[in-house]
Scaffold this active site. Structure first.
Site, PDB file in Angstrom:
ATOM      1  N   ASP A 312      61.824  62.325  14.862  1.00  0.00           N
ATOM      2  CA  ASP A 312      61.284  63.535  15.465  1.00  0.00           C
ATOM      3  C   ASP A 312      62.425  64.514  15.635  1.00  0.00           C
ATOM      4  OD1 ASP A 312      58.530  63.274  15.880  1.00  0.00           O
ATOM      5  OD2 ASP A 312      58.925  61.730  17.375  1.00  0.00           O
ATOM      6  N   ASP A 349      49.830  76.478  29.083  1.00  0.00           N
ATOM      7  CA  ASP A 349      50.654  75.655  28.201  1.00  0.00           C
ATOM      8  C   ASP A 349      51.705  74.961  29.049  1.00  0.00           C
ATOM      9  OD1 ASP A 349      52.307  74.523  26.371  1.00  0.00           O
ATOM     10  OD2 ASP A 349      52.674  76.366  25.214  1.00  0.00           O
ATOM     11  N   GLU A 353      58.130  74.322  26.135  1.00  0.00           N
ATOM     12  CA  GLU A 353      58.231  75.607  25.446  1.00  0.00           C
ATOM     13  C   GLU A 353      57.407  76.654  26.170  1.00  0.00           C
ATOM     14  OE1 GLU A 353      57.578  72.788  23.999  1.00  0.00           O
ATOM     15  OE2 GLU A 353      58.806  72.499  22.216  1.00  0.00           O
ATOM     16  N   PHE A 381      47.139  73.988  25.790  1.00  0.00           N
ATOM     17  CA  PHE A 381      47.842  73.628  24.560  1.00  0.00           C
ATOM     18  C   PHE A 381      47.492  72.193  24.170  1.00  0.00           C
ATOM     19  CE2 PHE A 381      51.317  71.715  22.266  1.00  0.00           C
ATOM     20  CZ  PHE A 381      51.553  72.647  21.281  1.00  0.00           C
ATOM     21  N   THR A 385      45.647  71.500  17.986  1.00  0.00           N
ATOM     22  CA  THR A 385      45.389  72.913  17.648  1.00  0.00           C
ATOM     23  C   THR A 385      46.685  73.715  17.599  1.00  0.00           C
ATOM     24  OG1 THR A 385      45.142  73.485  19.963  1.00  0.00           O
ATOM     25  CG2 THR A 385      43.136  72.872  18.783  1.00  0.00           C
ATOM     26  N   SER A 388      47.700  77.736  22.600  1.00  0.00           N
ATOM     27  CA  SER A 388      47.192  77.816  23.966  1.00  0.00           C
ATOM     28  C   SER A 388      46.745  79.256  24.184  1.00  0.00           C
ATOM     29  CB  SER A 388      48.292  77.441  24.968  1.00  0.00           C
ATOM     30  OG  SER A 388      49.262  78.460  24.989  1.00  0.00           O
ATOM     31  N   LYS A 399      48.376  82.231  21.887  1.00  0.00           N
ATOM     32  CA  LYS A 399      49.790  82.107  21.527  1.00  0.00           C
ATOM     33  C   LYS A 399      49.964  80.730  20.933  1.00  0.00           C
ATOM     34  CE  LYS A 399      52.259  79.597  23.260  1.00  0.00           C
ATOM     35  NZ  LYS A 399      52.445  78.632  24.293  1.00  0.00           N
ATOM     36  N   ASP A 542      51.285  58.703  18.800  1.00  0.00           N
ATOM     37  CA  ASP A 542      52.239  58.097  17.877  1.00  0.00           C
ATOM     38  C   ASP A 542      51.852  56.662  17.545  1.00  0.00           C
ATOM     39  OD1 ASP A 542      54.022  60.156  17.473  1.00  0.00           O
ATOM     40  OD2 ASP A 542      55.171  59.698  19.280  1.00  0.00           O
TER      41      ASP A 542
END
Lengths: 702, 569
Positions: A312, A349, A353, A381, A385, A388, A399, A542
């Site tokens: 990752d 969100d 970030e 978020f 997709t 958010s 965004k 995961d």
């Protein structure tokens, strides 16, 4: 990376003492039968001991010799047992430390956790050992969490140092990716309700104890294959020694069974046979010291074979999270208007970030995060997709990832290929679009991540998220490439961003705009091409990829699902460790191969010691083969047997530490190891046997 | 050793490799079922075979059915050959009026020819009728070699294929190997031999009056055709008892060179074919290089040992310059005899152009060690390739671990099952060779057959079982093998050496075929190039030296040391 679990040194006095006792306990033939080479050695040792007793009673003058041979044969077996016991000893010491966290925990079980009988908060005190899967327990500050489980209610800070050795507390809360708790850890503040997911005896700590103790140790596939080679060689040399007696009789030499047995034990691969299981245990142990728990030895071996590492980007290649750095408006929108829009769109969100955008908007533009009223509908978020947003009356703010926003903002903007070419819907202003593309490209080229911002299907601008690449990562990837391992970066970024970061970090390939199923698909594709894949992950999404990968390392901070799916758990939750795990796996296999080569190569010198000794009476000319000029036939045989026993002891440190792995490519590695262990294996015993022979001669032992 | 002698060896070996490379490419196409230059001529014959025998050439077999087909075919071959020998007195084409072959000898000979050994406990010209020679022995010279090639390619497919349940069709492999490879080559070669003066006739023996005025019976027969396949198929069964030392089988230096070429060319070609079949010619070249090194080293060693002569004879005034000429043909000389001896024991051919028994102790040691290694340099037709690949698997397993990966050969992981099978195959050799040798020197019946005492006698017995076990068939001479004990035990050794060895090999083929082919990377152990060649040689020498060093020490090594001390046997 030092382990905080009690980590005794290799030759800790306590371990040596315990191992010395265990070496005798392991003489039990039922246990030794698992190790064919040493088992054969034990049987013939018993046989020679019987001959020694006979020689004693018969007073034929042979007792001194056969007694010494018998003693050294027993030492051979004991040294092999000792090697295994030392390797296990280190694990046992760690297991004892772990076991303390498990004993007599009391649990507060909720009688009616879901309030069906109206007794929602009624607790009963039970022993942790009586808990069943599905029970719900209440844990308060100072309590040990009684078993593995999932937080269903509440949030608490938990001290997990019992397992990870890390004393800084971690947050465990209901829902999301941080809901898994481990039995034996302590709640420091607040309270949680935990649904038990593992029955007593099969919890994480129980499994860890079993693993470090080696109680459940099964031979791994490669170990099994090697055992077969060693057994095969043992049978070959049995045939050689058994048929040698008639050949000797024909040649006029009557060999005693004692010397034939001495020859047999010298020829069969006792060195690697004696050290094989110690090497395996030590390999697991190295991993544990590294704070990685492998659920099977098979996984450790597979780690050595890994061809492709799926990493990752975030946290592995780059430091933690990307931060919003800049708002770039397009189409005449003011910077402040963009900041305001993106602030609203990011309120839902909760990713780092998203939070960094809120932080930037409030700090740099002095905006205040508004409380969203009842008329607002938030779009949280999601990894799927990658968008958010918020719907306010008349305003639909979004965004997110550029392609996702484009797809949603203008459904007819069907594709954003990543090269700045976009199929435009009729009526969209070309100039404005070019401006947007340029902004996106500029950010991407710089290695940043652009996020698109839209209002009512109209693009407002771009948010620049910055990534910081770890400084030493490039060198590590170069080392991996030298090992023949391909690195693949997985990122949710768009292809341009991904390519920029991939270039800077020096990975071989990347998967951009990755969704969880992309990872799985990539792993399947690589496996189809005959490659072994390692990856690490922590989230529930995961889990399928972790299960599919040949080596799946789950983070200790990850969800229960992820931890179940992987075949290793990293207690430090450090994804860069994958690189070290591969190295440990390779080291394990290399140590086995090197010592096998050494063991077989040793036989040449032993022949030169023993064959002339056996036949010099019948054919004095065979003295020519006594190239080491050993003192007498008896001292030659005795010296070979002593060397054979002592070499096991001498190699224990190497077996436990492992042969050093250098990332120089297979051919160079092979050349080096062949030189050291192949050629060295031929030469060393000539010198060793000669020295022992001198000592034997000086002490008048033969 | 002379420059001309060394040049002879070099030229012959060069001619072998030069021919083996294109032949290998051709064989890869043949065994891969592809079209070749000979297809227009031979395809109708091939189709007719399938039609007659009801074989569907498109249907592939998994390894058990492949093995069963091979065993069934060999069993029928064994029984028919046994019957033919026993009944030859009542059958036609028997101009010499020879009677049926005794049971134990017929048993031994049948196994011998079915297993591609061609161990002969009898003088051919006075035991076997022309019908037995042609319909029995020569047919098996073809099909036993074709069977070997078929089995080798089953293993090659195991490596070449990716997750496949089948390894080919035995009947197709057998037919194509015999029809496209062995038959055309032996026709050409037989004509070449005729041109060089080898007889080819169906007439019986000729009567002649010698210079001394004595009548002599000179045996004749279809020699050239049998000579061709004897070498090409690495069979080694001579028409005459003296084998290629006989002037009718091997009249001159050129025919001698041609025979050496013929017995080496297909084994080397199969290795090159293997490289092509796994789509990496370097893999084939690496193995061929390892084989060639063993072969060249052996030839030079024997040449050196024989050219040095016998010091005991030199001491009593014999001119040492021609080397040790005892048991050698003057017309062939030491150098090409040394190469012949090394080539015939390095392959499972076993034809001889000199009596190995008469070599110096060290000169005899090498051919013996060649066979103790299982005749793998370059080995019998097919047998050399699969024998060598088994050793490569073991070598790769040990060394492959040293690069820190699960060992893999040609992208196939070597795991428990393959190791079991490889060890099973490898175990069989010392068990039969050392076991029967030990039994023979303990039994009166075994000892009675030995012409020589002491270490030389031991060498004779060890040589015989090594030869039988790896289906070589050359004899050290000096041992009278035509007794019930040796007929039976050598027969068993031949059977075990061929079939009990190849069953695990075919199982391995099946197991490798089902595996996924792993992709190669820098971390993969490279199995081409000098390092791998060196590794292969090291593993093979060490593995076999460790097994046979005690026996060799009591045989040729001590004999050599005793000779230096002035004692002979």
């Amino acid at each position: 990376m030092s382990s905080k679990v009690a980590a005794p040194g290799m030759f800790d006095a306590a371990i040596i003492k315990r191992a010395s006792i265990d070496a005798f306990k392991k003489l039990d033939p039922r246990q030794l039968a698992r190790n064919p080479v040493i088992f054969v050695t034990e049987i013939v040792s018993a046989l020679v001991t019987a001959f020694f007793v006979r020689d004693l009673l018969a007073h034929n003058g042979e007792a001194f010799f056969s007694g010494q041979i018998a003693a050294w044969l027993w030492f051979t077996v004991l040294f092999a047992n000792f090697a295994e016991a030392v390797a296990e000893g280190r694990g046992k010491a760690q297991a004892d430390a772990l076991r303390k966290t498990r004993s007599d925990t009391h649990a507060k079980r909720l009688i009616d956790p879901y309030g069906e009988a109206g007794m929602k908060d009624v607790l009963e005190g039970v022993s942790a050992l009586d808990l069943r899967v599905g029970d719900v327990v209440f844990v308060e500050p100072g309590d040990l969490i009684p078993g593995d489980g999932e937080v269903i209610e509440g949030v608490a800070s938990v001290n997990e140092s019992a397992i990870t050795g890390e004393s800084a507390p971690v947050i465990r809360e209901a829902g999301g990716d941080r809901s898994a708790v481990t039995g034996g850890t302590t709640v420091l503040s607040d309270w949680i309700k935990v649904r038990i997911t593992a029955a007593p005896g099969s919890t994480f700590i129980d499994r860890m104890i079993a693993l470090v103790e080696g109680a459940q140790r099964q031979k791994t596939p490669n170990e099994l294959a090697l055992s077969i080679l060693l057994s095969g060689l043992t049978i070959v040399f049995l045939i050689v020694c058994v048929t040698l007696w008639p050949l000797a009789v024909y040649s006029g030499a009557y060999l005693s069974i004692t010397v034939l047995i001495a020859l047999l034990v010298c020829l069969i691969p006792t060195t690697i046979g004696g050290l094989l299981s110690a090497i395996g245990i030590a390999g697991m142990d190295r991993l544990i010291r590294f704070n990685v728990i492998a659920t099977s030895g098979r996984a450790v071996e597979a780690a050595g074979d890994v061809d492709t590492l799926l990493l990752d980007k975030t946290g592995t290649i780059t430091f933690g999270n990307r931060m919003a750095d800049e708002f770039v408006p397009v189409g005449g929108v003011s910077e402040r208007a963009l900041a305001e829009a993106v602030l609203l769109a990011s309120l839902a969100d909760e990713t780092p970030e998203g939070r960094s955008i809120v932080a930037l908007a409030t700090s740099r533009y002095g905006l205040v995060a508004p409380a969203l009223g009842g008329e607002a509908r938030t779009v949280p978020f999601s990894a799927h997709t990658r968008i958010s947003g918020v719907d306010l009356p008349g305003r639909s703010l979004r965004k997110g990832a550029v392609d996702a926003v484009l797809a949603q903002a203008a459904p007819s903007v069907s594709e954003w290929s990543g090269r700045g070419t976009t199929t435009l819907s009729p009526g969209v202003d070309d100039r404005f679009h070019v401006e947007f593309d340029q902004a996106v490209e500029r950010i991407s080229r710089a290695g940043g991540t652009p996020l698109a911002v839209s209002e009512n299907a109209r693009l407002l601008g771009v948010v620049h998220l910055k990534d910081i690449i770890k400084p030493d990562i490039k060198a590590r990837f170069a080392a991996l490439r030298a090992m023949g391992i391909k690195t693949v970066m997985v990122t949710g970024d768009n292809p341009i961003t991904a390519a920029a970061i991939a270039g800077e970090a020096g990975v071989d390939d990347f998967i951009a705009q990755a969704k969880p199923e992309d990872k799985l698909a990539y792993i399947r594709k690589e496996q189809q091409g005959g490659r072994l894949i390692a990856m690490c992950g922590d989230g529930t999404n995961d889990a399928p990829a972790l299960a599919q990968a040949d080596v799946g390392v789950a983070m200790q901070t990850g969800t229960q699902a992820a931890r179940e799916a992987g075949n290793m758990v990293d207690l430090d939750s450090d994804p860069t460790k994958l690189i070290e795990i591969v190295r440990i796996g390779k080291q394990l296999l290399m140590t086995r191969g090197s010592l096998t080569t050494f063991s077989i190569a040793n036989d040449a010198a032993k022949y030169f010691a023993i064959i002339p000794a056996l036949f010099v009476a019948a054919y004095p000319q065979l003295e020519t083969l006594n190239v080491m000029k050993l003192a007498s036939p008896q001292s030659a045989i005795l010296s070979a047997v002593i060397f054979n026993a002592l070499i096991i002891i001498a190699l224990i440190p190497l077996a436990l530490k492992g042969v050093e792995y250098r990332p120089v490519g297979a051919a160079a590695l092979l050349r080096r190891n062949l030189l050291i262990y192949g050629l060295g294996g031929i030469i060393v015993p000539f010198a060793g046997i000669k020295v022992i022979d001198l000592v034997v001669y000086l002490l008048h032992l033969a | 050793m002379t420059a001309i002698g060394l040049a002879q060896i070099a030229i012959i070996l060069f001619a072998v490799i030069a021919a083996a490379m294109p032949l290998g490419a051709y064989m890869a196409r043949v065994m891969g079922g592809e079209r070749t230059a000979l297809t227009p001529a031979l395809a109708p014959v091939e189709r007719a075979f399938y039609k007659l025998s009801g074989v569907d050439p498109t249907r592939e077999q998994n390894w058990p059915s492949y093995t069963m087909a091979m065993l069934a075919f060999s069993l029928v071959g064994f029984l028919s050959l046994y019957g033919l020998q026993r009944l030859q007195g009542f059958l036609p084409i028997n101009p010499q009026g020879l009677s049926g072959v005794p049971a134990d000898l017929a048993f031994n000979t049948s196994i011998s020819f079915v297993t591609n050994t061609n161990w002969q406990n009898y003088p051919g010209e006075t035991t076997m009728s022309h019908l037995t020679q042609m319909l029995g022995l020569t047919v098996h010279n073809f099909v036993s070699a074709a069977t070997g090639l078929a089995m080798a390619f089953a293993l090659v497919r195991g490596f070449a294929r990716n997750e496949s349940s089948t390894v080919g069709n035995f009947w197709v492999d057998l037919t194509r190997a015999a029809l496209y490879v062995l038959l055309p080559l032996s026709i050409v070669l037989a004509l070449a031999f005729v041109a060089l003066g080898v007889p080819q006739t169906l007439a019986g023996s000729a009567q002649a009056t010698t210079l001394e005025g004595i009548d002599q019976v000179i045996a004749l027969g279809p020699v050239a055709s049998q000579e061709a396949i004897k070498e090409l198929g690495t069979n080694g069964g001579g028409f005459f008892n003296a084998n290629s030392a006989h002037p009718f089988e091997n009249p001159n230096a050129l025919s001698n060179a041609l025979e050496i070429w013929a017995l080496l060319v297909i084994p080397f070609a199969s290795v090159f074919a293997f490289g092509r079949a796994v789509l990496d010619p370097r893999q084939g070249r690496a193995i061929a290089a390892a084989m060639a090194i063993v072969l060249i080293f052996g030839a030079l060693f024997v040449y050196w040992a024989e050219a040095a002569g016998n010091p005991l004879l030199t001491d009593i005034g014999v001119d040492p310059s021609p080397g040790n000429m005892e048991g050698k043909e003057v017309r062939l000389g030491v150098s090409s005899t040394a190469l012949f001896a090394t080539a015939t024991t390095g392959t499972s051919c076993g034809a001889v152009n000199a009596m190995h028994d008469s070599f110096t102790a060290l000169g005899g040691l090498l051919p013996m060690f060649n066979m103790l290694m299982g005749s793998i340099a370059p080995g019998g037709v097919g047998a050399g390739l699969y024998g060598f690949l088994v050793l490569a698997v073991i070598a790769v397993f040990v060394a492959g671990l040293m690069v820190g990966r699960t060992p893999e050969y040609l992208g196939k992981k070597i795991e428990t099952r393959e190791m079991k099978l490889a060890m099973l195959a490898v175990l069989i050799y010392p068990l039969t060779v050392l076991g029967f040798t030990a039994a023979s020197v303990m039994l009166q019946t075994g000892l009675a057959s030995m012409n020589n005492a002491g270490p030389h006698g031991l060498s004779e017995v060890l040589y015989a079982f090594a030869s039988a076990n790896d289906d070589n068939g050359s004899a050290f001479a000096g041992l009278s093998g035509n007794t019930i004990w040796y007929n039976t035990t050598l027969g068993v050794a031949m059977f075990v050496g061929r079939f009990l060895f190849v069953i695990p090999v075919l199982a391995m083929a099946g197991s490798f075929a089902t595996k996924k082919k792993a992709a190669a990377s820098v971390g993969t152990f490279p199995t081409h190039g000098p390092l791998f060649v060196g590794l292969l040689l090291g593993v093979i020498i060490i593995l076999y030296l460790l097994q046979y060093f005690p026996a060799l020490a009591l045989g040729p090594i001590v004999e050599h040391l005793l000779m230096a001390a002035g004692r002979t046997f």
